[in-house]
Design a protein around this motif. Sequence first.
Motif, PDB file in Angstrom:
ATOM      1  N   GLY A   1      -2.675  -6.684  23.584  1.00 58.68           N
ATOM      2  CA  GLY A   1      -1.968  -7.593  22.669  1.00 58.68           C
ATOM      3  C   GLY A   1      -2.849  -8.019  21.511  1.00 58.68           C
ATOM      4  O   GLY A   1      -2.392  -8.081  20.357  1.00 58.68           O
ATOM      5  N   LEU A   2      -4.128  -8.321  21.786  1.00 59.63           N
ATOM      6  CA  LEU A   2      -5.056  -8.683  20.708  1.00 59.63           C
ATOM      7  C   LEU A   2      -5.252  -7.526  19.726  1.00 59.63           C
ATOM      8  O   LEU A   2      -5.307  -7.745  18.505  1.00 59.63           O
ATOM      9  N   ASP A   3      -5.358  -6.312  20.263  1.00 65.58           N
ATOM     10  CA  ASP A   3      -5.507  -5.142  19.387  1.00 65.58           C
ATOM     11  C   ASP A   3      -4.291  -4.998  18.473  1.00 65.58           C
ATOM     12  O   ASP A   3      -4.438  -4.724  17.268  1.00 65.58           O
ATOM     13  N   ARG A   4      -3.104  -5.190  19.010  1.00 64.33           N
ATOM     14  CA  ARG A   4      -1.891  -5.098  18.188  1.00 64.33           C
ATOM     15  C   ARG A   4      -1.883  -6.182  17.108  1.00 64.33           C
ATOM     16  O   ARG A   4      -1.516  -5.917  15.954  1.00 64.33           O
ATOM     17  N   MET A   5      -2.257  -7.423  17.497  1.00 65.03           N
ATOM     18  CA  MET A   5      -2.283  -8.514  16.511  1.00 65.03           C
ATOM     19  C   MET A   5      -3.315  -8.229  15.418  1.00 65.03           C
ATOM     20  O   MET A   5      -3.074  -8.484  14.237  1.00 65.03           O
ATOM     21  N   GLU A   6      -4.461  -7.696  15.796  1.00 70.28           N
ATOM     22  CA  GLU A   6      -5.503  -7.372  14.810  1.00 70.28           C
ATOM     23  C   GLU A   6      -4.995  -6.317  13.824  1.00 70.28           C
ATOM     24  O   GLU A   6      -5.167  -6.462  12.609  1.00 70.28           O
ATOM     25  N   ARG A   7      -4.346  -5.268  14.349  1.00 68.30           N
ATOM     26  CA  ARG A   7      -3.799  -4.236  13.451  1.00 68.30           C
ATOM     27  C   ARG A   7      -2.745  -4.831  12.520  1.00 68.30           C
ATOM     28  O   ARG A   7      -2.685  -4.522  11.337  1.00 68.30           O
ATOM     29  N   PHE A   8      -1.887  -5.722  13.085  1.00 63.88           N
ATOM     30  CA  PHE A   8      -0.862  -6.361  12.274  1.00 63.88           C
ATOM     31  C   PHE A   8      -1.494  -7.175  11.142  1.00 63.88           C
ATOM     32  O   PHE A   8      -1.106  -7.049   9.975  1.00 63.88           O
ATOM     33  N   PHE A   9      -2.473  -8.028  11.490  1.00 57.37           N
ATOM     34  CA  PHE A   9      -3.093  -8.877  10.461  1.00 57.37           C
ATOM     35  C   PHE A   9      -3.887  -8.059   9.449  1.00 57.37           C
ATOM     36  O   PHE A   9      -3.906  -8.379   8.263  1.00 57.37           O
ATOM     37  N   ARG A  10      -4.538  -6.991   9.885  1.00 55.36           N
ATOM     38  CA  ARG A  10      -5.255  -6.129   8.915  1.00 55.36           C
ATOM     39  C   ARG A  10      -4.254  -5.502   7.946  1.00 55.36           C
ATOM     40  O   ARG A  10      -4.480  -5.448   6.739  1.00 55.36           O
ATOM     41  N   GLY A  11      -3.133  -5.033   8.490  1.00 55.04           N
ATOM     42  CA  GLY A  11      -2.098  -4.466   7.613  1.00 55.04           C
ATOM     43  C   GLY A  11      -1.528  -5.524   6.684  1.00 55.04           C
ATOM     44  O   GLY A  11      -1.335  -5.284   5.476  1.00 55.04           O
ATOM     45  N   PHE A  12      -1.285  -6.725   7.221  1.00 55.59           N
ATOM     46  CA  PHE A  12      -0.753  -7.821   6.424  1.00 55.59           C
ATOM     47  C   PHE A  12      -1.742  -8.199   5.320  1.00 55.59           C
ATOM     48  O   PHE A  12      -1.361  -8.389   4.158  1.00 55.59           O
ATOM     49  N   MET A  13      -3.030  -8.297   5.674  1.00 54.24           N
ATOM     50  CA  MET A  13      -4.047  -8.643   4.673  1.00 54.24           C
ATOM     51  C   MET A  13      -4.175  -7.545   3.611  1.00 54.24           C
ATOM     52  O   MET A  13      -4.424  -7.830   2.445  1.00 54.24           O
ATOM     53  N   GLY A  14      -3.969  -6.317   4.032  1.00 55.24           N
ATOM     54  CA  GLY A  14      -3.983  -5.220   3.055  1.00 55.24           C
ATOM     55  C   GLY A  14      -2.851  -5.380   2.048  1.00 55.24           C
ATOM     56  O   GLY A  14      -3.036  -5.175   0.836  1.00 55.24           O
ATOM     57  N   ILE A  15      -1.680  -5.767   2.530  1.00 49.55           N
ATOM     58  CA  ILE A  15      -0.537  -5.989   1.633  1.00 49.55           C
ATOM     59  C   ILE A  15      -0.835  -7.154   0.691  1.00 49.55           C
ATOM     60  O   ILE A  15      -0.566  -7.093  -0.500  1.00 49.55           O
ATOM     61  N   VAL A  16      -1.427  -8.223   1.235  1.00 51.51           N
ATOM     62  CA  VAL A  16      -1.767  -9.390   0.411  1.00 51.51           C
ATOM     63  C   VAL A  16      -2.766  -8.991  -0.660  1.00 51.51           C
ATOM     64  O   VAL A  16      -2.639  -9.389  -1.835  1.00 51.51           O
ATOM     65  N   ARG A  17      -3.764  -8.189  -0.323  1.00 47.79           N
ATOM     66  CA  ARG A  17      -4.755  -7.742  -1.314  1.00 47.79           C
ATOM     67  C   ARG A  17      -4.089  -6.915  -2.411  1.00 47.79           C
ATOM     68  O   ARG A  17      -4.451  -7.029  -3.576  1.00 47.79           O
ATOM     69  N   GLU A  18      -3.134  -6.090  -2.017  1.00 47.86           N
ATOM     70  CA  GLU A  18      -2.427  -5.297  -3.026  1.00 47.86           C
ATOM     71  C   GLU A  18      -1.709  -6.216  -4.012  1.00 47.86           C
ATOM     72  O   GLU A  18      -1.721  -5.979  -5.210  1.00 47.86           O
ATOM     73  N   PHE A  19      -1.092  -7.285  -3.520  1.00 42.36           N
ATOM     74  CA  PHE A  19      -0.400  -8.219  -4.410  1.00 42.36           C
ATOM     75  C   PHE A  19      -1.405  -8.958  -5.290  1.00 42.36           C
ATOM     76  O   PHE A  19      -1.146  -9.221  -6.450  1.00 42.36           O
ATOM     77  N   ASP A  20      -2.563  -9.321  -4.688  1.00 39.64           N
ATOM     78  CA  ASP A  20      -3.593 -10.027  -5.460  1.00 39.64           C
ATOM     79  C   ASP A  20      -4.112  -9.141  -6.588  1.00 39.64           C
ATOM     80  O   ASP A  20      -4.278  -9.590  -7.725  1.00 39.64           O
ATOM     81  N   THR A  21      -4.413  -7.916  -6.320  1.00 40.08           N
ATOM     82  CA  THR A  21      -4.920  -7.037  -7.370  1.00 40.08           C
ATOM     83  C   THR A  21      -3.824  -6.704  -8.363  1.00 40.08           C
ATOM     84  O   THR A  21      -4.082  -6.552  -9.540  1.00 40.08           O
ATOM     85  N   GLY A  22      -2.614  -6.677  -7.931  1.00 36.48           N
ATOM     86  CA  GLY A  22      -1.487  -6.408  -8.823  1.00 36.48           C
ATOM     87  C   GLY A  22      -1.245  -7.571  -9.772  1.00 36.48           C
ATOM     88  O   GLY A  22      -0.866  -7.391 -10.920  1.00 36.48           O
ATOM     89  N   SER A  23      -1.525  -8.797  -9.364  1.00 35.23           N
ATOM     90  CA  SER A  23      -1.277  -9.937 -10.217  1.00 35.23           C
ATOM     91  C   SER A  23      -2.385 -10.145 -11.224  1.00 35.23           C
ATOM     92  O   SER A  23      -2.232 -10.820 -12.223  1.00 35.23           O
ATOM     93  N   LYS A  24      -3.579  -9.574 -10.986  1.00 37.44           N
ATOM     94  CA  LYS A  24      -4.702  -9.727 -11.906  1.00 37.44           C
ATOM     95  C   LYS A  24      -4.556  -8.792 -13.116  1.00 37.44           C
ATOM     96  O   LYS A  24      -5.193  -8.972 -14.129  1.00 37.44           O
ATOM     97  N   VAL A  25      -3.714  -7.848 -13.000  1.00 41.85           N
ATOM     98  CA  VAL A  25      -3.501  -6.925 -14.133  1.00 41.85           C
ATOM     99  C   VAL A  25      -2.808  -7.701 -15.251  1.00 41.85           C
ATOM    100  O   VAL A  25      -1.855  -8.436 -15.004  1.00 41.85           O
ATOM    101  N   GLU A  26      -3.314  -7.545 -16.445  1.00 39.20           N
ATOM    102  CA  GLU A  26      -2.713  -8.226 -17.612  1.00 39.20           C
ATOM    103  C   GLU A  26      -1.334  -7.676 -17.869  1.00 39.20           C
ATOM    104  O   GLU A  26      -1.106  -6.488 -17.794  1.00 39.20           O
ATOM    105  N   PRO A  27      -0.453  -8.549 -18.139  1.00 38.43           N
ATOM    106  CA  PRO A  27       0.907  -8.055 -18.443  1.00 38.43           C
ATOM    107  C   PRO A  27       0.911  -7.225 -19.744  1.00 38.43           C
ATOM    108  O   PRO A  27       0.125  -7.471 -20.640  1.00 38.43           O
ATOM    109  N   ASP A  28       1.766  -6.312 -19.742  1.00 39.10           N
ATOM    110  CA  ASP A  28       1.876  -5.432 -20.920  1.00 39.10           C
ATOM    111  C   ASP A  28       2.578  -6.178 -22.032  1.00 39.10           C
ATOM    112  O   ASP A  28       3.703  -6.616 -21.892  1.00 39.10           O
ATOM    113  N   ARG A  29       1.933  -6.403 -23.257  1.00 37.73           N
ATOM    114  CA  ARG A  29       2.482  -7.190 -24.339  1.00 37.73           C
ATOM    115  C   ARG A  29       2.918  -6.313 -25.520  1.00 37.73           C
ATOM    116  O   ARG A  29       2.854  -6.706 -26.646  1.00 37.73           O
ATOM    117  N   THR A  30       3.295  -5.272 -25.352  1.00 36.27           N
ATOM    118  CA  THR A  30       3.725  -4.444 -26.467  1.00 36.27           C
ATOM    119  C   THR A  30       5.154  -4.606 -26.834  1.00 36.27           C
ATOM    120  O   THR A  30       6.005  -5.097 -26.269  1.00 36.27           O
TER     121      THR A  30
END
Length: 135
Positions: A106-135
């Motif tokens: 059960g702990l192994d499953r929770m760890e995999r879940f949270f690692r995957g969840f944190m990976g998704i959160v990091r993707e959103f964080d890096t996606g929000s740091k990109v400057e919006p396109d102002r053209t």
Amino acid sequence: MHKTCLSAALLLGLGATAHAQETERFQMQKTDGGYIRMNTQTGAMSICEERDAQLICRTAVDETAVKTEPAVSLQARIDRLEARVATLEREQRSTDAVADEEFDKGLDRMERFFRGFMGIVREFDTGSKVEPDRT
């Protein structure tokens, strides 16, 4: 005829020997209330009384046997209970090992879940740091 007499004498002799052994087997002692009969082979004692021209004997209570019988019975019960406790403890250890294994899974499953969840959160964080396109 000689053989018949010899056979009869032998049988009488054997009968007398058996009777002698039987009388030697028991010893009688007179008491105030009757007799005490002791079996010389086993040591068992009987208390005998005369009633209606008959000798009535009853086995005397062996106090050591009376005291040891409950102890033997209790010891057997203790042995059975100890064996049962040992069996239950083995089963409990086995159950604990299975429970620990399931908990680790059960702990192994929770760890995999949270690692995957944190990976998704990091993707959103890096996606929000990109400057919006102002053209």
